[in-house]
Design a protein around this motif. Structure first.
Motif: not given
Length: 209
Positions: A100-120
């Motif tokens: 379903s990705l549509q953009s012309d990206f260089d890199v994809l971040l695949v993340a989980l929605s239940d990781q409370p400590l992932i920040g910038a």
């Protein structure tokens, strides 16, 4: 290529049932009054991604309602795609997201929605490591005390190769092409902490939606 010039896409997996929590949408668990979904969106915004795609499944209506409210405040477009497959496991959600990705990206971040400590800082560390990779390294995988973590970064070239293989998804592709994986050795537990049980809720100071 520097981290500033990388064109980033983000794929967030939020299709799970949360069965061990009594069928609760884990992305809507609250920390300091905000859902994990909203907190992650706030973090991602600072990286100005070309695309932010959320895969929903179980609890799709509740999560998509939260996304619609978030979109009013967000400075980036948030797009949802629903996994209506009868299987509806993580592999099918990953595959749907990749397709379903549509953009012309260089890199994809695949993340989980239940990781409370992932920040910038965690995302920035992954992107910085991606910018340092060798010519043969296409995937950045955090590893904490021998345990695989998340999120994981994938080059566009790798995503294109995965999509050419029917039903292939990221984890088995990584296992079959370990030479493409650059390990980010870390002592940061944020990469491996997720929420599965009521005990995890109390440990991380989370509350039910």
């Amino acid at each position: 290529m520097t981290t500033h010039s990388l064109r980033l896409a983000v794929l967030l997996l939020a299709a799970g049932q949360g069965s061990r929590l009594g069928s609760v949408p884990k992305s809507l668990l609250k920390k300091d009054g905000k859902s994990l979904l909203r907190r992650f969106c706030n973090v991602v915004e600072s990286f100005k991604p070309l695309e932010f795609l959320v895969v929903t499944g179980f609890h799709a209506e509740q999560i998509e309602e939260e996304l619609a409210q978030m979109q009013v405040e967000a400075s980036l477009e948030i797009r949802a795609v629903r996994n209506s497959s009868h299987v509806n496991d993580q592999a099918s959600s990953v595959r749907l997201g990749l397709e379903s990705l549509q953009s012309d990206f260089d890199v994809l971040l695949v993340a989980l929605s239940d990781q409370p400590l992932i920040g910038a800082s965690e995302i920035a560390e992954l992107l910085e490591d991606f910018a340092k990779r060798t010519a043969t390294e296409e995937i950045i995988l955090p590893l904490v005390d021998g345990q695989r973590g998340n999120p994981v970064l994938f080059s566009r070239a790798v995503i294109e190769r995965i999509l050419k293989i029917p039903k292939m998804v990221c984890r088995p592709y990584m296992d079959e092409h370990s030479s493409l994986v650059r390990i980010l050795h870390s002592s940061n537990a944020a990469y491996i902490i997720d929420i599965d049980t009521p005990e995890d809720l109390s440990k991380q100071g989370l509350s039910l939606p």
